[in-house]
Design an enzyme around this catalytic site. Structure first.
Site, short mmCIF file in Angstrom:
data_model
loop_
_atom_site.label_atom_id
_atom_site.label_comp_id
_atom_site.label_asym_id
_atom_site.label_seq_id
_atom_site.Cartn_x
_atom_site.Cartn_y
_atom_site.Cartn_z
N TYR A 1 10.81 4.18 1.87
CA TYR A 1 11.72 3.16 2.44
C TYR A 1 13.16 3.32 1.96
O TYR A 1 14.08 2.78 2.57
CB TYR A 1 11.21 1.75 2.12
N ASP B 1 0.80 -1.22 0.00
CA ASP B 1 0.00 0.00 0.00
C ASP B 1 0.84 1.28 0.00
O ASP B 1 0.29 2.37 -0.10
CB ASP B 1 -0.96 0.02 1.20
C1 G6P Z 1 3.44 0.58 5.07
C2 G6P Z 1 4.06 -0.52 4.26
C3 G6P Z 1 3.70 -1.85 4.81
C4 G6P Z 1 4.09 -1.93 6.25
C5 G6P Z 1 3.46 -0.81 7.03
C6 G6P Z 1 4.04 -0.81 8.43
O1 G6P Z 1 2.07 0.59 4.90
O2 G6P Z 1 3.73 -0.49 2.92
O3 G6P Z 1 4.37 -2.83 4.07
O4 G6P Z 1 3.70 -3.15 6.81
O5 G6P Z 1 3.75 0.42 6.43
O6 G6P Z 1 3.33 0.01 9.22
P1 G6P Z 1 3.49 0.04 10.80
O7 G6P Z 1 2.55 1.09 11.16
O8 G6P Z 1 3.13 -1.35 11.28
O9 G6P Z 1 4.91 0.37 11.06
MN MN Z 2 4.56 -2.38 1.99
#
Ligand code: G6P
Ligand code: MN
Length: 437
Positions: free
Chosen positions: A259, A168
């Site tokens: 990222y 996402d």
């Molecule tokens: C984004 C990335 C996901 C990931 C998430 C982590 O949406 O695309 O791959 O899992 O962030 O989010 P969090 O809030 O769990 O750190």
């Molecule tokens: Mn992701």
């Protein structure tokens, strides 16, 4: 139509249930099943779901189960998001590398490596379980680390064309661009290439074909960058989006995925990350606590009345919109992970690349990217080699290939560091990893 959510006990599931409810008129479904191997966690969300659907979607047949046959028999779509080892292992993925002066992150660097090694066997098992009962179901998979999972699933199921790996983050970025430009992100025609959590927007066309990227870059350079849903975000996410400004100042050709900060500025990020309190802690103390408390409250009072929904539905909306685009052959644009096969001309065919595609009944139809220039090619080649070596290390149970993989990762580089972190991760993941020779 029957849909099953694998990972029924995930903190993201209530938001997904809500998104399904909000789409009940334009994406009607008959049956929804939650599946998880952790019955305690799933029960809380399942009981919340019962109340939610009773009040808002009464004709939906809803249940939750730990039984594979019940979950996957005659299903049309499986939305999968599993986390082998749960947040306890996420903590280790983040903290072990950080304790050694290396980036510790859920999907990037040694943490992503560790998580990948746990996800591969469980995802292979899950796909086999689904295929046993539903040969043609679409498997919409957003299990992380999606880059590594995608490579492994392609290797294990080379001819299965109904597994779609997606993330996402590109949509989150499009929404954030939309906020800056005061436009709905669905109006954009995005040009994007890379690997998962490792890519760039190269153009962003509006309906008239004008490229909005130059303007966006200028705004981000002068004003910084925030997520579209900034008020719902923890500080660490605001910092992450903030780094896009720096990235565009240094390399201003394209707009980077957030990222990339870990690979481009590992030293700086290291100085900002707290090894004693990482993102996993923040999630456990924040989203997880809030979501589960909310679900428990709804269960206890047996109504949604007076409950302030704390969960975020954006992630769920994306999944539902993807399923709709397939089901109704809408051919909307999505940024998805597919086998390269010439999409990026000067990159190996077997790489699992993240690119723009239209998505319809017959799956994604990606747009060609052509040749990419030296800097991006160099970055992607080394990261793809890392992803491929992880998969090979898994299949061949090879310590040596695992070490090669980590050495290639831009957040590691030094073989001694790679060895040290690999040995510590092997120890921490004994319960989950294949044994390496
Ligand atoms: C984004 C990335 C996901 C990931 C998430 C982590 O949406 O695309 O791959 O899992 O962030 O989010 P969090 O809030 O769990 O750190
Ligand atoms: Mn992701």
């Amino acid at each position: 139509m029957k849909i099953t959510i694998a990972g029924g006990g995930s903190t993201w599931t209530p938001g997904l249930l809500n998104a399904i409810t909000n789409h009940k008129d334009n994406f009607p479904i008959d049956e929804l099943v939650l599946f998880d191997n952790n019955p305690e966690r799933q029960k809380i969300i399942g009981e919340f779901g019962k109340v939610l659907f009773r009040e808002k979607y009464p004709n939906l047949k809803f249940s939750y189960t730990t039984d594979i046959k019940e979950a996957f028999h005659n299903v049309d779509y499986v939305f999968c998001q599993i986390r082998t080892g749960g947040y306890e292992m996420r903590k280790k993925d983040e903290k072990i590398p950080l304790s050694m002066g290396l980036i510790g992150q859920e999907t990037c660097g040694p943490g992503g490596f560790a998580y990948g090694f746990r996800s591969i066997p469980d995802m292979i098992k899950l796909v086999n379980d689904i295929r046993k009962y539903s040969k043609d179901a679409w498997i919409l998979n957003y299990t992380n680390p999606a880059a590594i999972v995608a490579v492994a699933l392609k290797k294990e199921f080379p001819n299965d064309n109904r597994i779609l790996n997606i993330c996402d983050q590109p949509i989150n970025l499009l929404k954030s661009y939309g906020k800056i430009l005061d436009m709905d992100y669905r109006e954009f025609e995005p040009y994007y290439f890379g690997l998962n959590h490792y890519g760039w927007f190269t153009k962003l066309l509006d309906k008239k074909g004008n490229d909005l990227l130059p303007k966006l870059k200028e705004v981000i350079k002068s004003e910084g960058f925030l997520p579209a849903d900034a008020e719902q975000r923890d500080q660490s996410w605001l910092d992450t989006y903030g780094m896009v400004q720096q990235m565009v100042e240094d390399f201003d050709e394209y707009l980077p995925n957030t990222y990339l900060q870990y690979y481009l500025y590992p030293k700086y990020k290291l100085s900002k990350l707290d090894p004693n309190y990482t993102r996993a802690d923040e999630v456990i103390d924040g989203r997880e606590k809030n979501v589960f408390n909310e679900c428990k409250k709804v269960y206890e009072q047996q109504t949604l009345d007076g409950i302030k929904m704390v969960h975020n539905d954006a992630h769920g909306d994306m999944i539902v919109e993807i399923a709709m685009s397939i089901e109704y052959n809408l051919n909307n644009y999505f940024i998805v992970i597919v086998e390269n096969n010439g999409i990026i001309n000067n990159l190996s065919d077997d790489a699992m690349v993240e690119v723009t595609a239209t998505l319809g009944k017959n799956g994604p139809r990606p747009f060609t990217v052509g040749d990419i220039s030296t800097f991006y090619k160099g970055m992607i080649e080394s990261q793809y080699a890392y992803e491929k070596l992880i998969t090979e290390a898994y299949y061949e149970k090879s310590y040596n290939k695992a070490l090669m993989a980590l050495t290639l990762n831009r957040t590691v580089i030094d073989v001694n560091d790679a060895k040290k972190v690999l040995n510590a991760l092997i120890e921490a993941n004994k319960e989950y990893w294949v044994e390496l020779d």
